[in-house]
Scaffold this active site. Structure first.
Site, PDB file in Angstrom:
ATOM      1  N   CYS A   1      -3.661   1.963 -13.871  1.00 28.48           N
ATOM      2  CA  CYS A   1      -3.502   0.525 -13.927  1.00 28.48           C
ATOM      3  C   CYS A   1      -4.055  -0.086 -15.199  1.00 28.48           C
ATOM      4  O   CYS A   1      -3.914  -1.274 -15.420  1.00 28.48           O
ATOM      5  CB  CYS A   1      -4.184  -0.102 -12.746  1.00 28.48           C
ATOM      6  SG  CYS A   1      -5.935   0.207 -12.808  1.00 28.48           S
TER       7      CYS A   1
ATOM      8  N   CYS B   1      -2.323  -3.917  -5.852  1.00 28.35           N
ATOM      9  CA  CYS B   1      -1.791  -5.266  -5.765  1.00 28.35           C
ATOM     10  C   CYS B   1      -0.509  -5.264  -4.926  1.00 28.35           C
ATOM     11  O   CYS B   1       0.261  -4.298  -4.963  1.00 28.35           O
ATOM     12  CB  CYS B   1      -1.448  -5.787  -7.146  1.00 28.35           C
ATOM     13  SG  CYS B   1      -2.894  -5.992  -8.161  1.00 28.35           S
TER      14      CYS B   1
ATOM     15  N   CYS C   1       2.963  -4.432  -6.532  1.00 32.05           N
ATOM     16  CA  CYS C   1       3.098  -3.126  -7.168  1.00 32.05           C
ATOM     17  C   CYS C   1       2.837  -1.970  -6.217  1.00 32.05           C
ATOM     18  O   CYS C   1       2.734  -0.825  -6.635  1.00 32.05           O
ATOM     19  CB  CYS C   1       2.153  -3.017  -8.354  1.00 32.05           C
ATOM     20  SG  CYS C   1       2.458  -4.243  -9.620  1.00 32.05           S
TER      21      CYS C   1
HETATM   22  S1  SF4 Z   1       0.835  -4.953 -12.713  1.00 32.22           S
HETATM   23 FE1  SF4 Z   1      -1.270  -4.390 -12.294  1.00 32.22          FE
HETATM   24  S2  SF4 Z   1      -2.330  -6.331 -12.153  1.00 32.22           S
HETATM   25 FE2  SF4 Z   1      -0.214  -6.815 -12.168  1.00 32.22          FE
HETATM   26  S3  SF4 Z   1       0.146  -7.002 -10.090  1.00 32.22           S
HETATM   27 FE3  SF4 Z   1       0.632  -4.921 -10.561  1.00 32.22          FE
HETATM   28  S4  SF4 Z   1      -1.184  -3.730 -10.221  1.00 32.22           S
HETATM   29 FE4  SF4 Z   1      -1.741  -5.866 -10.180  1.00 32.22          FE
END
Ligand code: SF4
Ligand code: HEM
Ligand code: SF4
Lengths: 387, 555
Positions: free
Chosen positions: A231, A205, A208
């Site tokens: 994750c 993402c 992140c």
């Molecule tokens: S915490 Fe997990 S779901 Fe949320 S944005 Fe980051 S990688 Fe994506």
């Protein structure tokens, strides 16, 4: 005779498969995973990230109609979304299913889109684990592109993994090095994710994922600065990495012969290891041997027995034994008890059942009330001369 | 024959209505498939890949003509005109539609039958000696006790979600025809100082880890039965393993906990539970016993029997193998073989079922039994009526004279129907039966039990076959292992593996070599295969099975 023909437990099949395919190549493992009845129905899960195209290509050569689940967390890079369509087109994968988080849940739990900052675990649960688990329901297994070189938790990965006894996870590329992936992509002239050239060897993402400096671990750019490594889609030692579980229990429903009610017990609960008082409920796990509690129940006024799964019937015997030992206080079953078990719970000596809000929504009050007549048609009462 | 009273009738009616609602709730999504599964299993409904299967219990194997005709009607209306009798005194229908199942259950309820607890992790259909109430060697009819246990276990609130299935068998005769030592609980009726009671065996079982049960209680007074059994199942419910379904049966609990420690837990629970039984159960038992009063047997000439025996060799052969001793010497217990050479063991068509019902009504004091060897029994037939009965059976292919012989094979469904199978078993049974029928050696060979399973789950009881055959998969090829010397009677013995397995096309010849060796080395025509095996040990049989290897050793 077409009897119930369950596959062997996942853990055994996994051991079997690992032994069988120990010395096989990635392609052989993938090919077998698609065909072996021991694996069952299967989907590939792909992030369409930096290295995904290798495995996707392998799959497209064998069976283009295999379901490919692509998880759009709605936090992805724009580039990933474009690249996803491009790759699917080029490889002719015509069964790509885009999975998205549940609208209502997003509204309730991450309205601002900032959950990834305050609690990345909870964010992953909401945006990845839950939608993916839902999408995988109905599959016996899934294929991932995880590799041993990718990080601490992954160094002992096998071709086949047991996902908590539920499904088989197939990792055809476990033994591949970054070089292998890169060679495969080059040799087969596959399109690269546009961000790789920009310094992102591992892409998740947008919020992140950060760039990785030359020489750094490829996944070092994921959740940089947090302790997080996985994750939450994946499991560490068979346990899903997930957020704070007790949050929802406020909304638990307590079922009695009158139907649904809230919880009127305000004293809270404590396990046996803590001193017992009349104001605090005693929480018993499902592996309790009631014999061991004799003499310790005098001051207790409420006991709550856990049902981790409705298929685990130990709680019924625990209740019965507690009653036979002379316990006269309130007795509550708590957890995954279904409406069809209400009569069993009552007949075994429970006064009430505490269930989650989810279960209460799925099995509304009527379905429980249908068994409020638990005292009738009971062979036990008849044989004991109670009726 | 036990007839439901108003309590049973209302219970069944409510239960059928509940299941109807559960089917609807599954369809509307209130129940997940995960949650529905144990509920349908509790009502006998299995699901394989594309078809449902309904398994109907025949408590302690006892039926009357009305029930049998209803089973035939169900086979015609909702199945393909036949049913399959299993080794656990059940009948299975293989092709019902989910939406029809509630109607099938209603139809069963009309004749005091049900499919409750024929599957699932609960106390299963209680089985009993199929000659109960008729055998000459019986101490007491075990069926009233079995019926009491049926009522006790039905919908028992504590025991619907046990670690694994739980099977109880009762026998009232010292010659154990109910394989009690291969059950989770086996009850052997006994007396001590004139008082009736039971020897209680626990922890027997076949399957992938065959074990012979052990005696938990030497003598249990009759009135203590329910609380004691309840204490055992209660202890098992908490001690039994839930982490591995292959280690979840009580035989493993017993093995891991130890007999003495298990007994300690059981005794402690028993003390508490005993007090909750105040005698109502014994009154119930008394009432049940009255319903099992022996039939009013008739006295008439048995001449037709003697005559037919003298002049009709086919009748004689049949009467030699298919009759057993009745407590009244003018009567016989008739075993009707569902093992016609070349047919699927245990299958019966609706026409055959109706014929059996008619014969039972006319000549059999309206009683029928299903044996765990997958045959049907007419327990009370006057000898004078036997020629007529035999002639009627012949017309529908039910007069095969092979009970207890080499072609009276128990075979599980195997690869032909079962998704767990690693090899075929029915064709092997059919070929053995056909082969020895050709050789015309069947009667010469005499009593012999061959049992075949298509995988290690051992549904075909191969462990307790005099000759057991276990079909396995060796690198994608069927391979059959032979075990020798097993015995499912009162001195239960688990057979011993003879050596390397045989390919599909080599297994029947191997069995033939084995039998030829037996015929050669037996002391005389009276000595059975099992006796010869016990006298001489495995060596001569192994030599027959593996001739080349033997030569190699000698060289
Ligand atoms: S915490 Fe997990 S779901 Fe949320 S944005 Fe980051 S990688 Fe994506
Ligand atoms: C067609 C598919 C069938 C399947 C998939 C099947 C599956 C199984 C399994 C998995 C077991 C082992 C259970 C355990 O040990 O816990 C078992 C045991 C058993 N099955 Fe079947 N079965 C089938 C058909 C049958 C049939 C047709 C019969 C009867 C004729 C039968 C009779 C038995 C018996 C008696 C046992 C008990 C062995 C024991 O408890 O020790 N099964 N079955
Ligand atoms: S023994 Fe194996 S093959 Fe035979 S019915 Fe049982 S599970 Fe199926």
């Amino acid at each position: 005779m077409p009897l119930e023909a369950p596959l062997a437990p996942v853990i055994e099949r996994v051991a079997d498969l690992n032994a069988r395919y120990k010395h096989h190549s990635a392609t052989a493992v993938l090919e077998h995973a698609l065909a072996d009845p021991m694996v069952g129905s299967i989907a590939m899960v792909s992030s369409f990230g930096a290295e995904s195209v290798a495995l996707l290509h392998m799959l497209s050569v064998m069976d283009r109609s295999t379901p490919v689940l692509f998880l759009d967390t709605e936090m992805l890079f724009e580039e990933t979304l474009i690249y996803q369509r491009e790759v699917a087109d080029k490889l002719g994968l015509h069964n790509v299913r885009v999975i998205r988080p549940d609208r209502d849940q997003m509204f309730a739990r991450d309205n601002s889109g900032n959950l990834h900052r305050s609690d990345p675990d909870a964010c992953c649960v909401l945006r990845k684990t839950e939608p993916l688990q839902k999408a995988l329901d109905g599959f016996d297994g899934w294929i991932t592109g995880r590799k041993r070189f990718q990080g601490k938790n992954r160094t002992t990965l096998e071709f086949f993994e047991d996902e908590d006894g539920k499904r088989i996870k197939v990792n055809p590329l476990v033994h591949w090095t970054p070089q292998d992936v890169s060679d495969y992509i080059t040799n087969n002239r596959l399109p690269r994710h546009p961000l790789v050239a920009g310094g992102y060897p591992s892409i998740g993402c947008a919020p992140c994922t950060s760039r990785v400096a030359p020489g750094e671990d490829a996944r070092a750019g994921r959740w940089r600065g947090a302790e997080k490594e996985e994750c939450g889609i994946h499991f560490v030692n068979g346990k899903m990495v997930r957020g704070n579980e007790t949050e929802v229990s406020d909304a638990n429903v307590v079922v009695s012969d009158d139907g649904f009610g809230g919880d009127d017990w305000t004293g809270g609960f404590a396990p046996l290891s803590e001193p017992q008082t009349a104001d605090v409920g005693l929480d018993l796990p499902s592996d309790t041997m009631p014999e061991n509690l004799s003499g310790q129940l005098d001051d207790v006024t409420l006991i709550r027995v856990d049902f981790p799964s409705f298929a685990d019937g130990r709680g019924f015997t625990i209740a019965r034994q507690l009653r036979l030992m002379g316990y006269k206080g309130r007795l509550r079953a708590r957890g995954h008890v279904i409406a069809d078990q209400y009569a069993m719970a009552r007949r075994s000596g429970f006064d009430e059942v505490e269930i989650s809000a989810d279960l209460a929504a799925r099995q509304p009050q009527d379905q429980w009330r249908a068994r409020a007549n638990w005292q009738t048609h009971d062979y036990q009462s008849r044989l004991r001369g109670v009726i | 024959m036990y007839n439901y009273d108003s309590f049973d009738v209302e219970f069944i009616r409510e239960r059928c209505a509940q299941f109807r609602a559960q089917v609807e709730r599954r369809i509307d999504g209130s129940l997940t498939e995960d949650e529905f599964k144990p509920l349908r299993l509790m009502n006998g409904l299995y699901l394989q890949l594309h078809a449902y299967m309904l398994r109907v219990t025949i408590p302690y194997g006892t039926l009357n003509s009305g029930k049998m005709r209803q089973l035939a009607m169900i086979a015609d209306k909702w199945d393909k005109g036949y049913g399959h009798f299993t080794t656990r005194q059940n009948i299975q229908y293989n092709w019902p539609e989910l939406r029809d199942v509630p109607d099938m259950l209603d139809a069963l309820a009309e004749v005091d039958m049900h499919a409750i607890q024929s599957s699932g992790n609960t106390v299963r259909n209680v089985t009993a000696d199929h000659f109960a109430g008729a055998a000459a060697d019986e101490i007491e009819d075990p069926r009233p006790v079995a019926e009491l246990l049926r009522q006790w276990s039905t919908d028992h609130p504590e025991f619907q979600f046990l670690p694994r299935k739980f099977k109880i068998a009762v026998t009232g005769s010292p010659n154990d025809r109910a394989v009690t030592r291969a059950h989770d609980i086996g009850l052997l009726m006994a007396t001590r100082d004139g008082e009736p009671g039971f020897e209680v065996i626990v922890g027997g079982g076949l399957g992938r880890t065959p074990m012979v049960g052990q005696t938990l209680c030497e003598f249990l007074p009759k009135a203590d039965l329910l609380p004691y059994v309840e204490a055992i199942v209660s202890a098992y419910n908490l001690l039994g393993r839930r982490d591995n379904k292959y280690k979840a049966r009580i035989k493993i609990t017993l093995h891991e906990t130890g007999l003495d420690e298990l007994r300690e837990v059981v005794d402690e629970r028993f003390a508490a539970i005993r007090a909750t039984y105040t005698g109502a159960d014994q009154l119930r038992l008394r009432e049940i016993e009255q319903q099992f009063a022996p039939p009013a047997l008739s006295t008439k000439a048995i001449e037709p029997f003697e005559t037919a025996k003298r002049y009709d060799p086919i009748f004689r052969a049949w009467s030699d193998t298919n009759l057993a001793e009745h407590f009244n010497p003018d009567y016989a217990i008739v075993t009707v073989s569902l093992k016609k050479h070349g047919e699927t063991p245990g299958d019966a068509s609706s026409d055959q079922m109706r014929l059996l019902a008619d014969l039972a009504e006319k000549y059999g004091h309206d009683e029928l039994r299903i044996s765990h060897e997958q045959n049907v029994i007419l327990p009370h037939v006057h000898k004078g009526d036997l020629p007529v009965v035999h002639a009627a059976l012949k017309k529908l292919g039910l007069a095969t004279a092979n009970v207890g012989l080499i072609s009276d094979i128990i075979a599980c469904p195997g690869m032909d129907y079962c998704a767990l199978a690693t090899a075929r078993s029915i064709p092997v049974a059919q070929q053995i039966a056909t082969r020895f029928d050709q050789l015309k050696l069947e009667h010469e060979i005499g009593p012999l039990k061959i049992k075949i399973s298509g995988c290690i789950n051992a549904c075909g009881h191969h462990h307790v076959g005099h000759i057991g055959i276990l079909g396995l998969d060796r690198a994608g090829v069927e391979n059959y292992q032979i075990t020798l010397g097993g015995d499912g009677t009162e001195d239960t013995v688990i057979g011993t593996r003879a050596g390397p397995g045989f390919a599909y096309d080599a297994i029947v010849p191997a069995i033939e070599r084995l039998i030829m060796a037996y015929l050669e080395i037996r002391a005389d025509a009276q000595e059975t295969f099992l006796q010869t095996y016990r006298r001489l040990g495995a060596d001569p049989f192994k030599a027959a099975l593996y001739p080349t290897q033997d030569k190699a050793d000698a060289a």
